[in-house]
Design an enzyme around this catalytic site. Structure first.
Site, PDB file in Angstrom:
ATOM      1  N   SER A 118      31.299  26.221  33.854  1.00  0.00           N
ATOM      2  CA  SER A 118      30.161  27.107  34.906  1.00  0.00           C
ATOM      3  C   SER A 118      29.983  26.162  35.637  1.00  0.00           C
ATOM      4  O   SER A 118      29.034  26.907  36.663  1.00  0.00           O
ATOM      5  CB  SER A 118      28.980  26.304  33.245  1.00  0.00           C
ATOM      6  OG  SER A 118      29.012  24.757  33.961  1.00  0.00           O
ATOM      7  N   HIS A 139      34.423  32.464  34.121  1.00  0.00           N
ATOM      8  CA  HIS A 139      32.936  31.404  32.664  1.00  0.00           C
ATOM      9  C   HIS A 139      32.422  32.762  32.456  1.00  0.00           C
ATOM     10  O   HIS A 139      31.869  33.537  33.218  1.00  0.00           O
ATOM     11  CB  HIS A 139      32.656  31.274  34.087  1.00  0.00           C
ATOM     12  CG  HIS A 139      31.496  30.970  33.831  1.00  0.00           C
ATOM     13  ND1 HIS A 139      29.937  30.708  34.783  1.00  0.00           N
ATOM     14  CD2 HIS A 139      30.587  30.362  32.637  1.00  0.00           C
ATOM     15  CE1 HIS A 139      28.917  30.190  34.034  1.00  0.00           C
ATOM     16  NE2 HIS A 139      29.242  29.904  33.036  1.00  0.00           N
ATOM     17  N   GLU A 151      32.378  35.964  34.541  1.00  0.00           N
ATOM     18  CA  GLU A 151      31.985  35.254  35.755  1.00  0.00           C
ATOM     19  C   GLU A 151      34.062  34.667  36.654  1.00  0.00           C
ATOM     20  O   GLU A 151      34.287  33.850  35.925  1.00  0.00           O
ATOM     21  CB  GLU A 151      31.537  33.976  36.307  1.00  0.00           C
ATOM     22  CG  GLU A 151      30.615  34.109  37.930  1.00  0.00           C
ATOM     23  CD  GLU A 151      29.601  32.776  37.813  1.00  0.00           C
ATOM     24  OE1 GLU A 151      28.914  33.294  38.691  1.00  0.00           O
ATOM     25  OE2 GLU A 151      29.323  31.771  37.092  1.00  0.00           O
ATOM     26  N   ASN A 189      25.186  30.034  38.307  1.00  0.00           N
ATOM     27  CA  ASN A 189      24.709  28.849  37.769  1.00  0.00           C
ATOM     28  C   ASN A 189      23.576  27.926  39.079  1.00  0.00           C
ATOM     29  O   ASN A 189      22.790  27.679  39.031  1.00  0.00           O
ATOM     30  CB  ASN A 189      25.057  27.009  36.831  1.00  0.00           C
ATOM     31  CG  ASN A 189      25.620  28.040  35.789  1.00  0.00           C
ATOM     32  OD1 ASN A 189      24.106  28.211  35.093  1.00  0.00           O
ATOM     33  ND2 ASN A 189      26.418  27.585  35.319  1.00  0.00           N
TER      34      ASN A 189
END
Length: 296
Positions: A118, A139, A151, A189
Site C-alpha cells: 500500500s 494495490h 491501483e 494512501n
C-alpha cells in the site's frame, strides 16, 4: 495468465485469492503455517456463502471457486508454475525484499511479480530481482471481493507490456484499474493517510471526540465510514507504517505520525484486529462502541 500464486493468507491475501478463484483462475495460496491457510479458506468460504445468500453467485460457482484454490507452506512449490505471483505479506520492507528475492529465484522466468503493498516503493522491490521490468504493484482495496479499485503501480523499470497485461487482468476480475507512478503512498494512501492522521491529531488535541469526528466526515463529506473507524478497520499498525514511509520518502513533517497513533500501536491497540482501537469490537457484534479510553 491462468496460474496465480498469492503469498500471504491474511485479510488481503485471502480476498485476492477469493477474487481470482471466483473468476476462473487456478490459485496457489501460500503462507508459513497450515493453520493460517486453513483459517483463510474458512474466511473465503464464509465470504462466498455471503455472495450466494445475496444471489450474486450460485452454490455451484462457490464450489468451483473453492476447488481452484490449493494451499502451500513451501514457497518454492507454490510459485514454480505461476504466470503471476501476487505478494500480500505484511507491510514491511525487509520482509518484502526477502520474499521477492525468493520469488525471483523459484518462479518461471516468464512470470510477472506483483506486490499488493500500500506504500512501499515498487522500484525498490523490483531492484531485489533480476527481472525489474516484470515487477509491478497491484494495490487491491479492502474488502477485496467488494471494492472495485485496483491501483496499478508502475515501477521505474516496469515495462509497457507488463503494465498493459495487469490492467487487462484487473478488468477481467471485474475491477476498475487505475495506473499510477511509483512515489511514496502512490495516490490512495498519499491522500488518505494524512486525512486519518489529521483526524487522530484532532482527537489528540481535544478538538472533538471519536464519534463526533467520524460523524462530521460521514454526514458532512458523505464518507461511508469516518476516518477513525476506517483507521481501525485498516489496522493502526498499518496506518503507522504507511505514514512512516511517507515521512521518510518525502522528508516532509506534515506526514509525521501523531504521537497518539504511535502510543496506541506500541501498546497493542491496533483496531479491529486486536479488538480495540478508537472503538471497541466484540466478536459477532456490528455495533460501533467508542473505546472507554476515549468516551466522555
Amino acid at each position: 495468465m491462468k496460474n496465480i500464486s498469492v503469498i500471504g493468507s491474511g485479510t488481503m491475501g485471502n480476498g485476492i485469492a477469493h477474487v481470482f478463484a471466483q473468476h476462473g483462475y487456478d490459485v496457489s495460496l501460500i503462507d508459513i503455517k497450515q493453520e493460517f491457510l486453513d483459517k483463510s479458506l474458512a474466511t473465503i468460504t464464509k465470504n462466498l456463502d455471503r455472495q450466494v445468500g445475496k444471489g450474486l453467485i450460485s452454490e455451484e460457482d462457490k464450489s468451483a471457486a473453492l476447488a481452484r484454490i490449493q494451499t502451500f507452506t513451501v514457497l518454492e512449490k507454490g510459485v514454480n508454475t505461476a504466470d503471476l505471483v501476487v505478494e500480500a505479506a505484511t507491510e514491511n520492507m525487509d520482509i518484502k525484499l526477502d520474499l521477492f528475492r525468493q520469488i525471483d529465484q523459484f518462479s518461471p522466468d516468464s512470470a510477472i511479480l506483483a506486490s499488493n503493498t500500500s506504500s512501499i516503493s515498487i522500484t525498490k522491490i523490483a531492484a531485489a530481482t533480476k527481472r525489474p521490468e516484470q515487477v509491478i504493484g497491484m494495490h487491491f482495496m479492502n474488502p477485496v471481493p467488494v471494492m472495485k479499485l485496483v491501483e496499478v503501480i508502475r515501477g521505474y523499470a516496469t515495462s509497457d507490456e507488463v503494465t498493459a497485461k495487469i490492467m487487462t487482468l484487473s478488468t477481467n476480475l471485474s475491477k476498475d484499474p487505475v495506473e499510477v507512478n511509483d512515489y511514496p503512498g502512490f495516490v490512495a494512501n498519499r491522500i488518505l493517510m494524512p486525512m486519518i492522521n489529521e483526524a487522530i491529531y484532532s482527537l489528540f488535541e481535544g478538538v472533538a471526540g471519536v464519534n463526533e469526528i467520524d460523524t462530521v466526515m460521514k454526514l458532512g463529506m458523505a464518507h461511508p465510514m469516518g476516518p477513525l473507524q476506517l483507521a481501525d478497520f485498516i489496522g493502526l499498525d498499518v496506518c503507522l507504517s504507511i505514514l512512516k514511509v511517507l515521512h521518510d520518502g518525502f522528508g516532509n513533517p506534515k506526514y509525521a505520525p501523531c504521537p497518539l497513533l504511535v502510543n496506541m500501536v506500541q501498546a497493542g491497540y491496533k483496531g479491529v484486529k486486536s479488538g480495540e482501537g478508537f472503538y471497541k469490537y466484540t466478536p459477532g457484534s456490528k455495533d460501533s462502541i467508542v473505546s472507554p479510553r476515549f468516551s466522555k
